[in-house]
Design a protein around this motif. Structure first.
Motif, PDB file in Angstrom:
ATOM      1  N   TYR A   1       0.767  -1.245   0.000  1.00  0.00           N
ATOM      2  CA  TYR A   1       0.000   0.000   0.000  1.00  0.00           C
ATOM      3  C   TYR A   1       0.801   1.300   0.000  1.00  0.00           C
ATOM      4  O   TYR A   1       0.206   2.376   0.003  1.00  0.00           O
ATOM      5  CB  TYR A   1      -0.935   0.024   1.214  1.00  0.00           C
ATOM      6  CG  TYR A   1      -1.932  -1.096   1.215  1.00  0.00           C
ATOM      7  CD1 TYR A   1      -2.993  -1.109   0.308  1.00  0.00           C
ATOM      8  CD2 TYR A   1      -1.819  -2.156   2.107  1.00  0.00           C
ATOM      9  CE1 TYR A   1      -3.910  -2.141   0.307  1.00  0.00           C
ATOM     10  CE2 TYR A   1      -2.732  -3.190   2.119  1.00  0.00           C
ATOM     11  CZ  TYR A   1      -3.782  -3.176   1.213  1.00  0.00           C
ATOM     12  OH  TYR A   1      -4.688  -4.203   1.215  1.00  0.00           O
ATOM     13  N   THR A   2       2.129   1.248   0.060  1.00  0.00           N
ATOM     14  CA  THR A   2       2.900   2.494   0.112  1.00  0.00           C
ATOM     15  C   THR A   2       3.927   2.522  -1.008  1.00  0.00           C
ATOM     16  O   THR A   2       4.135   1.529  -1.689  1.00  0.00           O
ATOM     17  CB  THR A   2       3.614   2.668   1.470  1.00  0.00           C
ATOM     18  OG1 THR A   2       4.652   1.705   1.587  1.00  0.00           O
ATOM     19  CG2 THR A   2       2.656   2.521   2.637  1.00  0.00           C
TER      20      THR A   2
ATOM     21  N   LEU B   1       5.948   1.985  -5.825  1.00  0.00           N
ATOM     22  CA  LEU B   1       5.897   0.609  -6.312  1.00  0.00           C
ATOM     23  C   LEU B   1       4.723  -0.178  -5.724  1.00  0.00           C
ATOM     24  O   LEU B   1       4.620  -1.382  -5.930  1.00  0.00           O
ATOM     25  CB  LEU B   1       7.208  -0.113  -5.971  1.00  0.00           C
ATOM     26  CG  LEU B   1       8.496   0.520  -6.476  1.00  0.00           C
ATOM     27  CD1 LEU B   1       9.706  -0.287  -6.018  1.00  0.00           C
ATOM     28  CD2 LEU B   1       8.471   0.666  -7.984  1.00  0.00           C
ATOM     29  N   ARG B   2       3.845   0.495  -4.998  1.00  0.00           N
ATOM     30  CA  ARG B   2       2.744  -0.202  -4.304  1.00  0.00           C
ATOM     31  C   ARG B   2       1.926  -1.064  -5.259  1.00  0.00           C
ATOM     32  O   ARG B   2       1.837  -0.789  -6.453  1.00  0.00           O
ATOM     33  CB  ARG B   2       1.846   0.797  -3.584  1.00  0.00           C
ATOM     34  CG  ARG B   2       0.973   1.627  -4.514  1.00  0.00           C
ATOM     35  CD  ARG B   2       0.221   2.710  -3.788  1.00  0.00           C
ATOM     36  NE  ARG B   2       1.155   3.794  -3.546  1.00  0.00           N
ATOM     37  CZ  ARG B   2       0.849   4.925  -2.939  1.00  0.00           C
ATOM     38  NH1 ARG B   2      -0.355   5.136  -2.506  1.00  0.00           N
ATOM     39  NH2 ARG B   2       1.741   5.853  -2.773  1.00  0.00           N
ATOM     40  N   GLN B   3       1.320  -2.081  -4.696  1.00  0.00           N
ATOM     41  CA  GLN B   3       0.506  -2.996  -5.479  1.00  0.00           C
ATOM     42  C   GLN B   3      -0.954  -2.567  -5.529  1.00  0.00           C
ATOM     43  O   GLN B   3      -1.704  -3.032  -6.376  1.00  0.00           O
ATOM     44  CB  GLN B   3       0.617  -4.409  -4.899  1.00  0.00           C
ATOM     45  CG  GLN B   3       2.027  -4.944  -4.962  1.00  0.00           C
ATOM     46  CD  GLN B   3       2.218  -6.211  -4.147  1.00  0.00           C
ATOM     47  OE1 GLN B   3       1.322  -6.686  -3.473  1.00  0.00           O
ATOM     48  NE2 GLN B   3       3.423  -6.760  -4.200  1.00  0.00           N
TER      49      GLN B   3
ATOM     50  N   PHE C   1      14.809  -0.356   0.020  1.00  0.00           N
ATOM     51  CA  PHE C   1      15.455  -0.158   1.320  1.00  0.00           C
ATOM     52  C   PHE C   1      14.475   0.485   2.294  1.00  0.00           C
ATOM     53  O   PHE C   1      14.344   0.038   3.450  1.00  0.00           O
ATOM     54  CB  PHE C   1      16.707   0.708   1.178  1.00  0.00           C
ATOM     55  CG  PHE C   1      17.293   1.121   2.499  1.00  0.00           C
ATOM     56  CD1 PHE C   1      18.001   0.224   3.277  1.00  0.00           C
ATOM     57  CD2 PHE C   1      17.120   2.420   2.973  1.00  0.00           C
ATOM     58  CE1 PHE C   1      18.524   0.601   4.514  1.00  0.00           C
ATOM     59  CE2 PHE C   1      17.643   2.806   4.198  1.00  0.00           C
ATOM     60  CZ  PHE C   1      18.339   1.892   4.967  1.00  0.00           C
ATOM     61  N   ARG C   2      13.771   1.501   1.835  1.00  0.00           N
ATOM     62  CA  ARG C   2      12.806   2.179   2.713  1.00  0.00           C
ATOM     63  C   ARG C   2      11.659   1.246   3.099  1.00  0.00           C
ATOM     64  O   ARG C   2      11.197   1.275   4.245  1.00  0.00           O
ATOM     65  CB  ARG C   2      12.275   3.443   2.039  1.00  0.00           C
ATOM     66  CG  ARG C   2      13.293   4.550   1.998  1.00  0.00           C
ATOM     67  CD  ARG C   2      12.762   5.775   1.311  1.00  0.00           C
ATOM     68  NE  ARG C   2      13.695   6.884   1.437  1.00  0.00           N
ATOM     69  CZ  ARG C   2      13.514   8.045   0.843  1.00  0.00           C
ATOM     70  NH1 ARG C   2      12.460   8.260   0.083  1.00  0.00           N
ATOM     71  NH2 ARG C   2      14.407   9.005   1.011  1.00  0.00           N
ATOM     72  N   ILE C   3      11.194   0.442   2.168  1.00  0.00           N
ATOM     73  CA  ILE C   3      10.124  -0.508   2.487  1.00  0.00           C
ATOM     74  C   ILE C   3      10.585  -1.474   3.584  1.00  0.00           C
ATOM     75  O   ILE C   3       9.878  -1.711   4.556  1.00  0.00           O
ATOM     76  CB  ILE C   3       9.711  -1.307   1.228  1.00  0.00           C
ATOM     77  CG1 ILE C   3       8.959  -0.409   0.238  1.00  0.00           C
ATOM     78  CG2 ILE C   3       8.844  -2.510   1.607  1.00  0.00           C
ATOM     79  CD1 ILE C   3       8.739  -1.047  -1.130  1.00  0.00           C
TER      80      ILE C   3
END
Length: 175
Positions: A42-43, A46-48, A118-120
């Motif tokens: 959800y973020t 690149l969110r799905q 990296f942030r994910i």
């Protein structure tokens, strides 16, 4: 007298549903995985799914709060809190691995993926901030260096297509 919700502006069925899901998280392992899976779904660009567009930041913050509390309960020493990720990884090793991957990268699109992923995976409270902030700075600097090479030479429509941008147009409100 029935209890009424005090702050109706911020309360809604979606947030209530996610608050219930978050309340079931009772271990750091489950909560850390839940947070990372939420971020993937959800973020980020690149969110799905955009299903939670209006609420994803609020929900993510609530999951982060839960992870932080469980992390503090699970980690018995200051050393663990300062040097270990909520996933159990050594923070220095995870940061060094990602920095090495970015240092070897010469493609702006690959660099963007490295930084986003990296942030994910590591945005606090997953990784201690003392490692996250420095690594995020290094990754961002390299990404900007790579982007500065002909990034805007590409026509806007082509750039949007390459990045997977979906253009949303808001209609003007007329009375």
């Amino acid at each position: 007298m029935a209890t009424a919700k005090i702050n109706k502006v911020h309360d809604n069925a979606v947030r209530d549903e996610w608050t219930d899901k978050i309340s079931t998280l009772n271990s750091l392992d489950k909560a850390a995985k839940f947070l990372i899976d939420f971020r993937v779904q959800y973020t980020t660009p690149l969110r799905q799914s955009y299903a939670l567009e209006l609420d994803h930041l609020w929900i993510e913050a609530k999951i982060e709060e839960k992870v932080a509390v469980l992390k503090e309960q699970a980690f018995k020493s200051d050393r663990d809190l300062l040097h270990k990720c909520a996933t159990g990884q050594d923070a220095a090793a995870a940061a060094a691995e990602t920095q090495a991957k970015m240092a070897a990268c010469e493609d702006k699109w690959e660099a963007e993926d490295i930084h986003i992923n990296f942030r994910i995976a590591f945005k606090p409270p997953i990784m201690p901030t003392n490692y996250f902030m420095e690594t995020d700075r290094i990754l961002g600097s390299k990404l900007m260096e790579l982007r500065n090479l002909n990034y805007y030479d590409m026509p806007l429509a082509e750039l949007r297509k390459k990045r997977g941008v979906k253009v949303l147009v808001a209609r003007e409100h007329t009375h």
